[in-house]
Design a protein around this motif. Sequence first.
Motif, PDB file in Angstrom:
ATOM      1  N   ILE A   1      24.646  -2.718  19.908  1.00  0.00           N
ATOM      2  CA  ILE A   1      24.146  -2.099  18.780  1.00  0.00           C
ATOM      3  C   ILE A   1      22.668  -2.282  18.220  1.00  0.00           C
ATOM      4  CG2 ILE A   1      24.687  -1.971  16.259  1.00  0.00           C
ATOM      5  CD1 ILE A   1      27.909  -2.379  17.053  1.00  0.00           C
ATOM      6  N   GLU A   2      22.526  -3.652  18.185  1.00  0.00           N
ATOM      7  CA  GLU A   2      21.027  -4.152  17.771  1.00  0.00           C
ATOM      8  C   GLU A   2      19.953  -3.488  18.607  1.00  0.00           C
ATOM      9  OE1 GLU A   2      20.555  -6.252  15.154  1.00  0.00           O
ATOM     10  OE2 GLU A   2      22.720  -6.262  14.668  1.00  0.00           O
ATOM     11  N   VAL A   3      20.045  -3.613  19.891  1.00  0.00           N
ATOM     12  CA  VAL A   3      19.051  -3.181  20.792  1.00  0.00           C
ATOM     13  C   VAL A   3      18.923  -1.559  20.803  1.00  0.00           C
ATOM     14  CG1 VAL A   3      18.392  -2.781  23.187  1.00  0.00           C
ATOM     15  CG2 VAL A   3      19.535  -5.096  22.514  1.00  0.00           C
ATOM     16  N   THR A   4      20.281  -0.618  20.536  1.00  0.00           N
ATOM     17  CA  THR A   4      20.004   0.636  20.271  1.00  0.00           C
ATOM     18  C   THR A   4      19.443   0.868  18.761  1.00  0.00           C
ATOM     19  OG1 THR A   4      21.988   1.044  21.661  1.00  0.00           O
ATOM     20  CG2 THR A   4      21.558   2.611  20.194  1.00  0.00           C
ATOM     21  N   VAL A   5      19.722   0.227  17.925  1.00  0.00           N
ATOM     22  CA  VAL A   5      19.222   0.616  16.816  1.00  0.00           C
ATOM     23  C   VAL A   5      17.681   0.562  16.489  1.00  0.00           C
ATOM     24  CG1 VAL A   5      19.282  -0.237  14.106  1.00  0.00           C
ATOM     25  CG2 VAL A   5      21.455   0.446  15.316  1.00  0.00           C
ATOM     26  N   ALA A   6      17.331  -0.977  16.978  1.00  0.00           N
ATOM     27  CA  ALA A   6      15.909  -1.413  17.054  1.00  0.00           C
ATOM     28  C   ALA A   6      15.035  -0.158  17.856  1.00  0.00           C
ATOM     29  CB  ALA A   6      15.758  -2.710  17.581  1.00  0.00           C
ATOM     30  N   GLY A   7      15.789   0.375  19.113  1.00  0.00           N
ATOM     31  CA  GLY A   7      15.044   1.102  19.938  1.00  0.00           C
ATOM     32  C   GLY A   7      14.868   2.548  19.320  1.00  0.00           C
ATOM     33  N   ILE A   8      15.903   3.096  18.706  1.00  0.00           N
ATOM     34  CA  ILE A   8      15.634   4.189  18.071  1.00  0.00           C
ATOM     35  C   ILE A   8      14.606   4.098  16.790  1.00  0.00           C
ATOM     36  CG2 ILE A   8      16.895   6.046  16.611  1.00  0.00           C
ATOM     37  CD1 ILE A   8      19.432   5.223  18.134  1.00  0.00           C
ATOM     38  N   GLY A   9      14.611   3.235  15.934  1.00  0.00           N
ATOM     39  CA  GLY A   9      13.879   3.018  15.021  1.00  0.00           C
ATOM     40  C   GLY A   9      12.274   3.008  15.303  1.00  0.00           C
ATOM     41  N   TRP A  10      12.021   2.133  16.439  1.00  0.00           N
ATOM     42  CA  TRP A  10      10.939   2.107  17.113  1.00  0.00           C
ATOM     43  C   TRP A  10      10.306   3.298  17.652  1.00  0.00           C
ATOM     44  CZ3 TRP A  10       9.227   2.457  22.284  1.00  0.00           C
ATOM     45  CH2 TRP A  10       7.656   2.156  22.449  1.00  0.00           C
ATOM     46  N   LEU A  11      11.179   4.241  18.271  1.00  0.00           N
ATOM     47  CA  LEU A  11      10.953   5.383  18.516  1.00  0.00           C
ATOM     48  C   LEU A  11      10.466   6.487  17.377  1.00  0.00           C
ATOM     49  CD1 LEU A  11      13.525   6.194  21.607  1.00  0.00           C
ATOM     50  CD2 LEU A  11      10.877   5.741  21.615  1.00  0.00           C
ATOM     51  N   LEU A  12      11.185   6.272  16.202  1.00  0.00           N
ATOM     52  CA  LEU A  12      10.777   6.753  15.088  1.00  0.00           C
ATOM     53  C   LEU A  12       9.747   6.392  14.311  1.00  0.00           C
ATOM     54  CD1 LEU A  12      14.494   7.531  13.801  1.00  0.00           C
ATOM     55  CD2 LEU A  12      13.157   8.847  14.734  1.00  0.00           C
ATOM     56  N   GLY A  13       9.286   5.267  14.744  1.00  0.00           N
ATOM     57  CA  GLY A  13       7.995   4.947  14.027  1.00  0.00           C
ATOM     58  C   GLY A  13       7.935   3.699  13.166  1.00  0.00           C
ATOM     59  N   GLY A  14       9.238   2.881  13.528  1.00  0.00           N
ATOM     60  CA  GLY A  14       9.432   1.749  12.966  1.00  0.00           C
ATOM     61  C   GLY A  14       8.637   0.592  13.612  1.00  0.00           C
ATOM     62  N   THR A  15       8.128  -0.536  12.795  1.00  0.00           N
ATOM     63  CA  THR A  15       7.628  -1.899  13.359  1.00  0.00           C
ATOM     64  C   THR A  15       8.499  -2.632  13.903  1.00  0.00           C
ATOM     65  OG1 THR A  15       5.700  -1.230  11.517  1.00  0.00           O
ATOM     66  CG2 THR A  15       5.843  -3.266  12.752  1.00  0.00           C
ATOM     67  N   ALA A  16       8.197  -3.165  14.962  1.00  0.00           N
ATOM     68  CA  ALA A  16       9.017  -4.135  15.706  1.00  0.00           C
ATOM     69  C   ALA A  16       8.152  -5.201  16.055  1.00  0.00           C
ATOM     70  CB  ALA A  16       9.794  -3.511  16.946  1.00  0.00           C
ATOM     71  N   GLY A  17       8.711  -6.547  16.263  1.00  0.00           N
ATOM     72  CA  GLY A  17       8.038  -7.814  16.754  1.00  0.00           C
ATOM     73  C   GLY A  17       8.829  -8.600  17.584  1.00  0.00           C
ATOM     74  N   ALA A  18       8.304  -9.565  18.049  1.00  0.00           N
ATOM     75  CA  ALA A  18       8.811 -10.575  18.919  1.00  0.00           C
ATOM     76  C   ALA A  18      10.363 -11.024  18.131  1.00  0.00           C
ATOM     77  CB  ALA A  18       8.252 -11.790  19.100  1.00  0.00           C
ATOM     78  N   GLY A  19      10.298 -11.269  16.773  1.00  0.00           N
ATOM     79  CA  GLY A  19      11.543 -11.433  15.858  1.00  0.00           C
ATOM     80  C   GLY A  19      12.601 -10.416  16.027  1.00  0.00           C
ATOM     81  N   THR A  20      12.191  -9.302  16.355  1.00  0.00           N
ATOM     82  CA  THR A  20      13.131  -8.273  16.349  1.00  0.00           C
ATOM     83  C   THR A  20      13.907  -8.419  17.613  1.00  0.00           C
ATOM     84  OG1 THR A  20      11.480  -6.715  15.159  1.00  0.00           O
ATOM     85  CG2 THR A  20      13.314  -5.839  16.174  1.00  0.00           C
ATOM     86  N   ALA A  21      13.053  -8.699  18.819  1.00  0.00           N
ATOM     87  CA  ALA A  21      13.705  -8.633  20.088  1.00  0.00           C
ATOM     88  C   ALA A  21      14.764 -10.006  20.054  1.00  0.00           C
ATOM     89  CB  ALA A  21      12.612  -8.856  21.216  1.00  0.00           C
ATOM     90  N   LEU A  22      14.309 -11.233  19.323  1.00  0.00           N
ATOM     91  CA  LEU A  22      15.158 -12.174  19.448  1.00  0.00           C
ATOM     92  C   LEU A  22      16.248 -11.987  18.650  1.00  0.00           C
ATOM     93  CD1 LEU A  22      15.263 -15.500  20.173  1.00  0.00           C
ATOM     94  CD2 LEU A  22      14.134 -15.959  18.126  1.00  0.00           C
ATOM     95  N   ILE A  23      16.182 -11.500  17.632  1.00  0.00           N
ATOM     96  CA  ILE A  23      17.403 -11.135  16.768  1.00  0.00           C
ATOM     97  C   ILE A  23      18.445 -10.286  17.474  1.00  0.00           C
ATOM     98  CG2 ILE A  23      18.206 -10.045  14.536  1.00  0.00           C
ATOM     99  CD1 ILE A  23      15.389 -10.984  13.245  1.00  0.00           C
ATOM    100  N   ALA A  24      17.800  -9.288  18.064  1.00  0.00           N
ATOM    101  CA  ALA A  24      18.649  -8.237  18.755  1.00  0.00           C
ATOM    102  C   ALA A  24      19.564  -8.837  19.833  1.00  0.00           C
ATOM    103  CB  ALA A  24      17.795  -7.002  19.165  1.00  0.00           C
ATOM    104  N   LEU A  25      18.806  -9.536  20.631  1.00  0.00           N
ATOM    105  CA  LEU A  25      19.543 -10.202  21.886  1.00  0.00           C
ATOM    106  C   LEU A  25      20.471 -11.598  21.409  1.00  0.00           C
ATOM    107  CD1 LEU A  25      16.300 -10.084  24.559  1.00  0.00           C
ATOM    108  CD2 LEU A  25      18.421  -8.324  24.211  1.00  0.00           C
ATOM    109  N   THR A  26      19.904 -12.138  20.361  1.00  0.00           N
ATOM    110  CA  THR A  26      21.086 -13.312  20.352  1.00  0.00           C
ATOM    111  C   THR A  26      21.888 -13.344  19.102  1.00  0.00           C
ATOM    112  OG1 THR A  26      19.198 -14.229  18.802  1.00  0.00           O
ATOM    113  CG2 THR A  26      18.923 -14.842  21.037  1.00  0.00           C
ATOM    114  N   LEU A  27      21.683 -12.264  18.199  1.00  0.00           N
ATOM    115  CA  LEU A  27      22.713 -12.320  17.041  1.00  0.00           C
ATOM    116  C   LEU A  27      24.131 -12.131  17.492  1.00  0.00           C
ATOM    117  CD1 LEU A  27      22.793 -12.238  14.075  1.00  0.00           C
ATOM    118  CD2 LEU A  27      22.588  -9.945  13.760  1.00  0.00           C
ATOM    119  N   GLY A  28      24.475 -11.296  18.395  1.00  0.00           N
ATOM    120  CA  GLY A  28      25.878 -11.084  18.789  1.00  0.00           C
ATOM    121  C   GLY A  28      26.356 -12.105  19.420  1.00  0.00           C
ATOM    122  N   PRO A  29      25.907 -13.010  20.507  1.00  0.00           N
ATOM    123  CA  PRO A  29      26.214 -14.308  20.848  1.00  0.00           C
ATOM    124  C   PRO A  29      26.519 -15.199  19.941  1.00  0.00           C
ATOM    125  CG  PRO A  29      24.767 -13.329  22.363  1.00  0.00           C
ATOM    126  CD  PRO A  29      24.562 -12.564  21.090  1.00  0.00           C
TER     127      PRO A  29
END
Length: 258
Positions: A186-214
């Motif tokens: 969910i986190e990766v999909t949501v971040a990816g769609i948001g980025w494609l729509l013009g949202g701002t992402a960063g290193a923290g975004t990737a870290l949150i998306a990959l580690t929040l679930g575990p």
Amino acid sequence: MASAPAPPPPASLSREGRRPVTPPRLNFAAQIRAGRKARRLPQLLVGLVGYGASVMLLVESGLGPASWNVLTEGTAKTLGISFGWATNLISLLVLLAWIPLREPPGLGTLLNVAVVGFAADATAAVLPDPHGLPARTGYLALGLVALAFFDALYLGAQFGSGPRDGIMTGLVRLTGLPIAAVRTGIEVTVAGIGWLLGGTAGAGTALIALTLGPLIACFLPRVTVPLTLRPAVDRGGSDTASSCRPCPMLHPGRPPVR
């Protein structure tokens, strides 16, 4: 005639492989009938307040917003609306997605809307600005772990999910997949769609998306309150455990809920 066996308690771990699972699905009435409210209500409130404070820690780190914030920003830019209106629109669409997932709302759903935002604003008013990369990294790390813990804490009170967490719990019950896999997807999909729509992402975004679930999957079994559900009484006056059916998620040998 022998009495029917009591339904098994909502274990936090599955029997096969000790895989973390979410609490069982309870409707609003079953949530209120269930016991241990002296622990569950404070746990719900502490979890929601901590959740809001953790969100603000991540925002103040400045190292990349969480996935849903990326989607909100991208939606706002694409539709030409404010960030607040984009937040409301996404929340509405998320709640509509609960219908096919058969995710029941509860007290936690209502309080999530009221408490989390208030706690985030209160935290912003007292939180000092981080200066330098070490301080920002500390905010990010603390906010990430705290967000996962307080998310699990309020979910473990078993008063229902917030709008976005309901997507996770609904998909876990529907698919039978582990929390870590579902939440990460969910986190990766949501971040990816948001980025494609013009949202701002960063290193923290990737870290949150990959580690929040575990992290949520790690905390949830440890903070879920075991419940003994009160059986409902049918019109004939006899007890029925229809509201207390064991959730198939807690018994992986059974087919997932459809």
